[in-house]
Design an enzyme around this catalytic site. Sequence first.
Site, short mmCIF file in Angstrom:
data_model
loop_
_atom_site.label_atom_id
_atom_site.label_comp_id
_atom_site.label_asym_id
_atom_site.label_seq_id
_atom_site.Cartn_x
_atom_site.Cartn_y
_atom_site.Cartn_z
N CYS A 32 65.71 56.06 -6.90
CA CYS A 32 64.66 56.32 -8.11
C CYS A 32 65.47 56.51 -9.23
CB CYS A 32 64.33 57.80 -8.07
SG CYS A 32 62.97 57.79 -6.53
N HIS A 37 63.85 65.14 -14.40
CA HIS A 37 63.53 64.63 -12.67
C HIS A 37 61.91 65.21 -11.96
CE1 HIS A 37 63.62 61.40 -9.77
NE2 HIS A 37 63.43 62.30 -8.85
N GLU A 91 66.64 71.35 -9.08
CA GLU A 91 66.66 71.10 -10.82
C GLU A 91 66.57 72.20 -11.87
OE1 GLU A 91 65.92 67.40 -13.53
OE2 GLU A 91 63.77 67.53 -12.30
N LYS A 149 56.67 63.07 -15.34
CA LYS A 149 55.56 62.55 -14.35
C LYS A 149 54.39 62.69 -13.65
CE LYS A 149 59.83 61.03 -11.77
NZ LYS A 149 61.24 61.37 -12.84
N HIS A 184 55.28 58.72 -9.73
CA HIS A 184 57.07 58.86 -10.41
C HIS A 184 56.67 56.99 -10.02
CE1 HIS A 184 60.82 58.52 -8.80
NE2 HIS A 184 61.33 59.99 -8.11
N PHE A 210 66.64 59.18 -3.66
CA PHE A 210 67.26 59.55 -1.79
C PHE A 210 68.67 58.83 -1.43
CE2 PHE A 210 62.49 58.66 -1.03
CZ PHE A 210 62.26 60.84 -0.58
#
Length: 416
Positions: free
Chosen positions: A165, A305, A316, A337, A342, A403
């Site tokens: 991502c 994110h 985060e 998002k 996403h 990931f």
Amino acid sequence: MELKRVVVTGLGALTPIGNTKDEYWDGLISGKSGAAPITYYDTEKFKTKFACELKNFTVTDFIDRKESRKMDKFAQYAMVAADEAILDSKLDLETVNKLRVGVIWGAGIGGLETFQQEVLNFADGDGTPRFNPFFIPKMIADIAPGNISIKHGFMGPNYTTVSACASSANAMFDALNSIRLGHCDVVVTGGSEAAVTIAGMGGFNAMHALSTRNESPETASRPFDGTRDGFVLGEGAGALILEEYEHAKARGAKIYAEFIGGGLSSDAYHMTAPHPDGIGVIAVMKNCLENAGLKPEDVDHINTHGTSTPLGDVAELKAISEIFGSHAKNININSTKSMTGHLLGAAGAIEAISVILAMENGIVPPTINHSTVDENIDPELNLTLNKAQKRDVKVAMSNTFGFGGHNACVLFKKID
């Protein structure tokens, strides 16, 4: 050597809440949700039955039917967004030195639907390998920038970055450095993804990564909310034209913002889970600030994110508090998002576009769908909840993580 300045002169967006840059921005500031029941296949047996699909998009409105059949959706989306950005930049394709125009693109997965369909066709057959001759070139992740360069004759650096991502944020940072170091005058950069497929949804469901709020898809993506239960898969593309400052100034280009720095890091922790203390995220934001030559107190806005996962959102925000200290409460923090879902490898690009347009328009898009406080989140942070907020944004940051522990961060500044 002295690094060259890099600016943004063109934008293109194809998203679940708008099929152009302007439509996308209108969707963001109005708090529009792109989530809805999936239309691409029968979801009866799937745990998650919704996603953020593109709406009212017909590829043949943009690409010849014969040519479009040679491309997976992710490459089609890339072509459409890149063409909008190139047009927006008003770059003269007849006079620009195409040897110094690169295309550096991001895709976390690539042609998943093509791979899925070809394997299913083979499985349904008699064992004879009757594969489409375009199977491989449609599937490979690097074909998107390849197609863009072929169409326009751009002969500079041409490749795809793959870091889950974080892919398109990685691509943007590479593009920034290509111009800074004098290798290119212009780079078309961004990312695209088209993973709303039976394989994509089934795979993410198997990981328990997706929200299963099937009774209310439009509210399922709820970053920072105490009842969040996973991310919502989206699709689309974002494109930016990066240009060396003097090159842009010489041709009288409109300049959206200056791209002043980026950072990369790794969590080195787990295949899919973020480090609970946000160590890698702290490192990437620190790297980004140092690369840009800025102090934490210079930042006005952060697009996180913020995927709407229980672990990731908290980690985060802890990292932001660690890096920015008391200034953190003065920053407009958000997660777009909540509206787009996403977009995986395309997330960094469309979110960079969001912070650039926030600077241009003096308004920060909201984090929608927030109704329940999470006791693990600092209540003093301004998460721009549920409604856009006016703000003179001079410096904006965008975070993107993937990931495998891949972290990328980019910084933009209002042009002096």
